[in-house]
Design an enzyme around this catalytic site. Structure first.
Site, PDB file in Angstrom:
ATOM      1  CG  ASN A   5      -1.743   1.136   1.365  1.00 52.26           C
ATOM      2  OD1 ASN A   5      -1.938   1.982   0.446  1.00 52.26           O
ATOM      3  ND2 ASN A   5      -2.223   1.264   2.680  1.00 52.26           N
ATOM      4  CE  LYS A   7      -0.052   3.194   4.936  1.00 49.33           C
ATOM      5  NZ  LYS A   7       0.278   3.087   6.225  1.00 49.33           N
ATOM      6  CG  HIS A  94      -5.862   1.692   5.057  1.00 52.87           C
ATOM      7  ND1 HIS A  94      -5.534   2.735   6.176  1.00 52.87           N
ATOM      8  CD2 HIS A  94      -4.985   0.836   5.014  1.00 52.87           C
ATOM      9  CE1 HIS A  94      -4.225   2.237   6.349  1.00 52.87           C
ATOM     10  NE2 HIS A  94      -3.717   1.156   5.740  1.00 52.87           N
ATOM     11  CD  GLU A  96      -2.723   5.309   6.811  1.00 59.71           C
ATOM     12  OE1 GLU A  96      -2.823   5.198   5.658  1.00 59.71           O
ATOM     13  OE2 GLU A  96      -1.844   4.677   7.663  1.00 59.71           O
ATOM     14  CD  GLU A 143      -3.696  -2.741   7.098  1.00 61.58           C
ATOM     15  OE1 GLU A 143      -2.458  -3.142   6.793  1.00 61.58           O
ATOM     16  OE2 GLU A 143      -4.540  -1.915   6.532  1.00 61.58           O
ATOM     17  N   GLY A 149       2.177   2.334  10.807  1.00 61.10           N
ATOM     18  CA  GLY A 149       2.853   3.543  10.560  1.00 61.10           C
ATOM     19  C   GLY A 149       4.423   3.644  11.296  1.00 61.10           C
ATOM     20  CB  SER A 184       5.224  -2.188  11.923  1.00 61.07           C
ATOM     21  OG  SER A 184       4.808  -0.986  12.355  1.00 61.07           O
TER      22      SER A 184
HETATM   23  C1  PEP Z   1      -0.813  -0.138   6.304  1.00 62.44           C
HETATM   24  O1  PEP Z   1      -1.281   1.095   6.539  1.00 62.44           O
HETATM   25  O2  PEP Z   1      -1.690  -0.787   5.566  1.00 62.44           O
HETATM   26  C2  PEP Z   1       0.524  -0.582   6.927  1.00 62.44           C
HETATM   27  C3  PEP Z   1       0.562  -1.819   7.154  1.00 62.44           C
HETATM   28  O3  PEP Z   1       1.556   0.346   7.215  1.00 62.44           O
HETATM   29  P1  PEP Z   1       2.913  -0.019   7.717  1.00 62.44           P
HETATM   30  O4  PEP Z   1       3.379  -1.251   7.067  1.00 62.44           O
HETATM   31  O5  PEP Z   1       3.629   1.258   7.251  1.00 62.44           O
HETATM   32  O6  PEP Z   1       2.759   0.052   9.179  1.00 62.44           O
END
Ligand code: PEP
Length: 224
Positions: A5, A7, A94, A96, A143, A149, A184
């Site tokens: 992703n 973003k 998602h 966000e 998630e 993040g 992460s």
């Molecule tokens: C995400 O937002 O889908 C995500 C998993 O981000 P990150 O891997 O940067 O934590």
């Protein structure tokens, strides 16, 4: 399944650089080992589609959002029909989008219906086991926001597996729906997630932005 992703990141030239790097690392993938989906900003769907086809890379493309409406007088919106011309997948729900854009369950269901109507496949994000999953989504991405993040740490893989099992049972998720974990995930920890019996893959944000790390994610998951 390994999903990335991007973003709100990367210009066209940065995206092309990423692809060149990926193919230079002699990106060898067996479709038997894993499927790869990359969700990019709308501005990159067309150039990515063209380049992926030229380089014959086995990466499926996804959008990061879809309009809850059909084509029409909805300024700024991108309809499912417009996405379908360029991509196979879309991610909806998602955390966000839920947090920064106040997307409600009702709105998300309308997006799911539009995507389904056009035959897009759906990765549906949920932040916890209490959030409901609409029927007919292809992938559920669990998630936890506490793991997503910069500056956050991944959830413990055993705990993530438990939550995913809980979601599957409580929400009566069909056996064909893949259950993936996001938050992460890195080349270093991916093996511990995909080794869990109920985790069918991962969703990666930051690690997918770097071609080398993304390729390592795939290699390490395949080896695991
Ligand atoms: C995400 O937002 O889908 C995500 C998993 O981000 P990150 O891997 O940067 O934590």
């Amino acid at each position: 399944l390994i999903a990335g992703n991007w973003k709100s990141n990367k210009t066209t030239s940065e995206a092309m650089e990423w692809l060149q790097k990926l193919s230079a690392i002699s990106f060898q993938l067996s479709a038997k080992e894993c499927s790869i989906v990359l969700c990019v900003p709308f501005t990159l769907l067309y150039p990515k589609r063209r380049e992926l086809d030229l380089l014959r890379l086995p990466i499926l493309l996804g959008a990061q959002d879809v309009s809850p409406f059909e084509d029409g007088a909805y300024t700024g919106e991108i309809s499912a029909r417009m996405i379908k011309e360029l991509a196979e997948w879309v991610t909806i729900g998602h955390s966000e989008r839920r947090t920064h854009f106040y997307e409600s369950e009702e709105l998300l269901i309308r997006k799911v219906l539009q995507a389904k109507k056009e035959g897009l496949r759906i990765i549906y994000g949920i932040p916890d086991s209490q959030t409901s999953v609409p029927s007919d989504v292809d992938i559920v991405a669990y998630e936890p926001p506490s793991a997503i993040g910069a500056g956050k740490s991944a959830e413990d893989p055993i705990e993530a597996n438990k939550v995913i099992e809980d979601i599957t049972v409580k929400q009566n998720i069909s056996a064909e729906t893949l259950m993936i974990y996001g938050g992460s995930v890195s080349p270093e920890n991916i093996a511990s997630f995909v080794a869990e019996p109920s985790i069918d893959g991962i969703f990666s944000g930051r690690a997918s932005l770097d071609a080398e790390k993304f390729s390592e994610l795939i290699q390490n998951a395949s080896n695991a």
